[in-house]
Design an enzyme around this catalytic site. Structure first.
Site, mmCIF file in Angstrom:
data_model
loop_
_atom_site.group_PDB
_atom_site.id
_atom_site.type_symbol
_atom_site.label_atom_id
_atom_site.label_comp_id
_atom_site.label_asym_id
_atom_site.label_seq_id
_atom_site.Cartn_x
_atom_site.Cartn_y
_atom_site.Cartn_z
ATOM 1 N N ASN A 164 0.785 -0.760 0.248
ATOM 2 C CA ASN A 164 -0.246 -0.080 -0.369
ATOM 3 C C ASN A 164 1.056 1.317 0.456
ATOM 4 O OD1 ASN A 164 1.057 -1.300 2.715
ATOM 5 N ND2 ASN A 164 -1.083 -0.169 3.533
ATOM 6 N N ILE A 165 0.669 2.470 -0.719
ATOM 7 C CA ILE A 165 1.046 3.764 -0.702
ATOM 8 C C ILE A 165 0.351 4.525 -0.689
ATOM 9 C CG2 ILE A 165 2.621 4.624 -2.880
ATOM 10 C CD1 ILE A 165 2.829 1.929 -3.783
ATOM 11 N N GLU A 166 -0.250 5.088 0.769
ATOM 12 C CA GLU A 166 -0.044 6.671 1.273
ATOM 13 C C GLU A 166 -0.303 7.695 0.776
ATOM 14 O OE1 GLU A 166 -1.017 5.674 5.042
ATOM 15 O OE2 GLU A 166 -2.274 3.890 4.759
ATOM 16 N N CYS A 199 -4.499 0.575 -2.375
ATOM 17 C CA CYS A 199 -4.590 -0.314 -1.767
ATOM 18 C C CYS A 199 -3.117 -1.887 -2.187
ATOM 19 C CB CYS A 199 -5.336 -1.321 -1.264
ATOM 20 S SG CYS A 199 -6.974 -1.033 -1.019
ATOM 21 N N GLU A 247 -3.446 -4.902 -2.703
ATOM 22 C CA GLU A 247 -2.900 -5.412 -4.088
ATOM 23 C C GLU A 247 -3.622 -4.717 -5.168
ATOM 24 O OE1 GLU A 247 -4.313 -4.647 -0.653
ATOM 25 O OE2 GLU A 247 -6.074 -6.209 -0.322
ATOM 26 N N CYS A 300 -10.159 -4.791 0.114
ATOM 27 C CA CYS A 300 -11.065 -4.061 0.412
ATOM 28 C C CYS A 300 -12.002 -4.238 -1.163
ATOM 29 C CB CYS A 300 -10.523 -3.002 0.830
ATOM 30 S SG CYS A 300 -10.157 -2.269 -0.618
ATOM 31 N N CYS A 329 -10.707 -3.879 -3.681
ATOM 32 C CA CYS A 329 -9.734 -4.088 -4.613
ATOM 33 C C CYS A 329 -10.288 -5.443 -5.103
ATOM 34 C CB CYS A 329 -9.289 -4.798 -3.253
ATOM 35 S SG CYS A 329 -7.697 -3.189 -3.644
HETATM 36 N N1 THU Z 1 -5.262 -1.714 2.703
HETATM 37 C C1 THU Z 1 -4.529 -2.368 2.112
HETATM 38 O O1 THU Z 1 -3.662 -1.958 1.506
HETATM 39 N N2 THU Z 1 -5.281 -3.102 1.198
HETATM 40 C C2 THU Z 1 -6.840 -3.691 1.645
HETATM 41 O O2 THU Z 1 -7.422 -4.536 1.560
HETATM 42 C C3 THU Z 1 -7.716 -2.443 2.867
HETATM 43 C C4 THU Z 1 -6.597 -1.707 3.473
HETATM 44 C C5 THU Z 1 -4.327 -0.299 2.498
HETATM 45 C C6 THU Z 1 -4.773 0.965 2.213
HETATM 46 C C7 THU Z 1 -4.878 2.259 3.908
HETATM 47 O O3 THU Z 1 -3.009 2.192 3.634
HETATM 48 C C8 THU Z 1 -4.888 1.406 4.985
HETATM 49 O O4 THU Z 1 -4.379 0.113 4.697
HETATM 50 C C9 THU Z 1 -5.633 1.245 5.852
HETATM 51 O O5 THU Z 1 -6.484 1.171 5.554
#
Ligand code: THU
Length: 136
Positions: A42-44, A53, A55, A90, A93
């Site tokens: 994941n890259i915020e 996300c 995935e 999520c 995804c």
């Molecule tokens: N996140 C994912 O990378 N994959 C998921 O299926 C659930 C959520 C990440 C997004 C965000 O960076 C962090 O988890 C918190 O929501």
């Protein structure tokens, strides 16, 4: 490829998670039908919405390199990278998986360790999903 090997790949992928806001790290390892593994983390973003996300990072990397057929994905996640619970994909995804994967056969491996994991099909996690075949 065994479930254990794909889980190992997800543990490699999570190392690059960029999570300065949530501190929740996620790693994904996506196995293509051609046998290649694509890592995703994941890259915020400071403006939150552009966050992607793990995935979808993996799918974007694979599709942008010409892969459109997949067998399985392994997902791990946890606060500060401590994998204490199962992390399920999520809804967004799951929908992206629906675009490229056969819901009846695509395997989603949700892992806590090399020995603690659950395996689902996409159809189990996205029942009655809407996908490309609905537009034919
Ligand atoms: N996140 C994912 O990378 N994959 C998921 O299926 C659930 C959520 C990440 C997004 C965000 O960076 C962090 O988890 C918190 O929501």
């Amino acid at each position: 490829m065994s479930e254990q090997l794909l889980i190992k790949e997800a543990f490699e992928a999570i190392k690059f998670a960029y999570v300065p806001y949530s501190n929740f790290k996620v790693g994904a390892a996506l196995l293509s039908k051609s046998g290649k593994v694509y890592h995703g983390c994941n890259i915020e973003s400071a403006s939150y919405t552009p966050t992607i996300c793990a995935e979808r990072t993996a799918f974007s990397k694979a599709v942008s390199e010409g892969e459109t057929q997949f067998d399985a994905i392994c997902i791990i996640g946890g606060k500060k990278g401590n994998i204490e619970n199962f992390t399920y994909p999520c809804g967004v995804c799951r929908q992206v998986m629906m675009e490229f994967c056969d819901p009846a056969t695509f395997k989603i491996i949700i892992a806590k360790s090399l020995t603690e994991y659950q395996t689902y099909t996409l159809a189990q996690l996205l029942p009655f999903g809407f996908g490309p075949s609905d537009l034919k």
